[in-house]
Write an enzyme that holds these catalytic residues in place. Structure first.
Site, PDB file in Angstrom:
ATOM      1  N   HIS A  48       0.825  -1.213   0.000  1.00 54.87           N
ATOM      2  CA  HIS A  48       0.000   0.000   0.000  1.00 54.87           C
ATOM      3  C   HIS A  48       0.855   1.256   0.000  1.00 54.87           C
ATOM      4  CE1 HIS A  48      -3.553  -2.402   0.477  1.00 54.87           C
ATOM      5  NE2 HIS A  48      -3.117  -2.920   1.606  1.00 54.87           N
ATOM      6  N   ARG A  73       7.520  -5.374   2.827  1.00 55.41           N
ATOM      7  CA  ARG A  73       6.219  -5.994   2.543  1.00 55.41           C
ATOM      8  C   ARG A  73       5.983  -5.901   1.043  1.00 55.41           C
ATOM      9  NH1 ARG A  73       0.231  -4.688   4.868  1.00 55.41           N
ATOM     10  NH2 ARG A  73       0.546  -2.678   3.838  1.00 55.41           N
ATOM     11  N   GLU A 153      -4.955 -11.993   7.839  1.00 57.14           N
ATOM     12  CA  GLU A 153      -5.822 -10.810   7.859  1.00 57.14           C
ATOM     13  C   GLU A 153      -7.200 -11.081   7.261  1.00 57.14           C
ATOM     14  OE1 GLU A 153      -3.707  -7.588   5.881  1.00 57.14           O
ATOM     15  OE2 GLU A 153      -2.997  -8.893   4.296  1.00 57.14           O
ATOM     16  N   ASP A 179      -7.431  -4.997   7.724  1.00 54.14           N
ATOM     17  CA  ASP A 179      -8.159  -5.962   6.893  1.00 54.14           C
ATOM     18  C   ASP A 179      -8.904  -6.965   7.748  1.00 54.14           C
ATOM     19  OD1 ASP A 179      -7.878  -5.441   4.056  1.00 54.14           O
ATOM     20  OD2 ASP A 179      -5.727  -5.631   4.388  1.00 54.14           O
TER      21      ASP A 179
HETATM   22  C1  3PY Z   1      -3.727  -4.304   7.863  1.00 52.50           C
HETATM   23  O1  3PY Z   1      -3.918  -3.840   9.009  1.00 52.50           O
HETATM   24  O2  3PY Z   1      -4.583  -4.871   7.182  1.00 52.50           O
HETATM   25  C2  3PY Z   1      -2.404  -4.186   7.283  1.00 52.50           C
HETATM   26  O3  3PY Z   1      -2.152  -4.744   6.246  1.00 52.50           O
HETATM   27  C3  3PY Z   1      -1.388  -3.345   7.995  1.00 52.50           C
HETATM   28  O4  3PY Z   1      -0.665  -2.591   7.096  1.00 52.50           O
HETATM   29 MG    MG Z   2      -3.816  -5.510   5.213  1.00 54.99          MG
END
Ligand code: 3PY
Ligand code: MG
Length: 259
Positions: A48, A73, A153, A179
């Protein structure tokens, strides 16, 4: 350059808490400034954040030069980039949306040399940056000294957690609470601090520990860090660069305006 060994894995396995800065702004000067603060490590975000292959190449050199561990990442499914980040000298890679054992196996395969995985040889840049004595020295320790963090996530990832953690070559999980909250509420809410999912988040760290693996998490609110540490998270990303700028600006303006 003085020797700068890969040391994130050793520190986490020794039970040290690592508080990580999170870089989204792909400017090497800014990355170096972040690495020069008190954080224990820096992550460069290609999912992101604005980081590109070039800014990761430059950023890793800047961070390693300051003696800090560096993580990257990668974008979803970019396991080719995961291996490249290691070749460029990263200590660890975080892969988002690892939702099944098949995802975990593909990530591990890219990250680990045989017999664990299928990582292809070519870490010239990393070896040079870190002053490692040669190819065989890197090969002998790379599988142990570089870390693969599988992001948990989604509900699918939670259901598959045991199998993901049992995957050879997966060293750690990394929770994305933003997420996770969207998944938890069926798309109704973004709330990385959602109380209702804290038990599941604690369960993820406990599961990682039961498998002899490591756990990390993104703290949208740095005040959550010690709560996560108490759950068993050794790595907490608590220094998001955009939030640091905002918080610094707010503090400076409040002082300047006498608020
Ligand atoms: C999330 O919290 O979904 C993340 O990917 C953190 O960057
Ligand atoms: Mg995320």
């Amino acid at each position: 350059m003085a020797e700068a060994p890969l040391h994130l894995a050793r520190r986490l396995r020794a039970g040290e808490t690592v508080i990580c800065a999170w870089s989204s702004l792909p400017d090497t000067g800014f990355v170096a400034m972040l690495a020069g603060q008190g954080f224990d490590a820096v992550n460069l975000d290609m999912q992101h954040g604005g980081h590109t292959e070039q800014s990761v190449w430059d950023g890793i050199a800047a961070i390693v030069g300051l003696g800090k561990p560096v993580m990257v990442r990668v974008p979803v499914g970019r396991f080719d980039m995961a291996a490249r980040a290691l070749d460029f000298g990263a200590d660890a890679v975080i892969a988002p949306m690892i939702n099944s054992p098949a995802d975990a196996r593909a990530f591990a395969a890219a990250m680990k040399y045989p017999p664990v995985g299928e990582r292809s040889w070519g870490p010239t840049r990393g070896i040079t940056l870190r002053g490692i004595s040669g190819g065989n020295a890197y090969l002998a320790s790379a599988n142990a000294d570089t870390l693969s963090f599988a992001m948990i996530e989604t509900r699918g990832a939670l259901d598959a957690l045991d199998d993901i953690l049992a995957t050879r070559g997966i060293d750690a999980v990394f929770v994305g609470p933003a997420d996770f909250s969207i998944a938890w509420t069926g798309g109704e809410r973004l709330d990385p601090k959602l109380d209702a999912m804290m038990e599941a988040i604690a369960h993820i760290a406990a599961c990682a520990k039961a498998h002899g693996k490591l756990a990390g998490i993104f703290a949208a609110d740095p005040a959550m860090t010690q709560r996560y540490v108490a759950m068993g998270y050794g790595l907490v990303a608590a220094g998001f660069d955009a939030a640091l700028v905002r918080a610094g600006a707010d503090a400076v303006l409040a002082a300047a305006r006498g608020d």
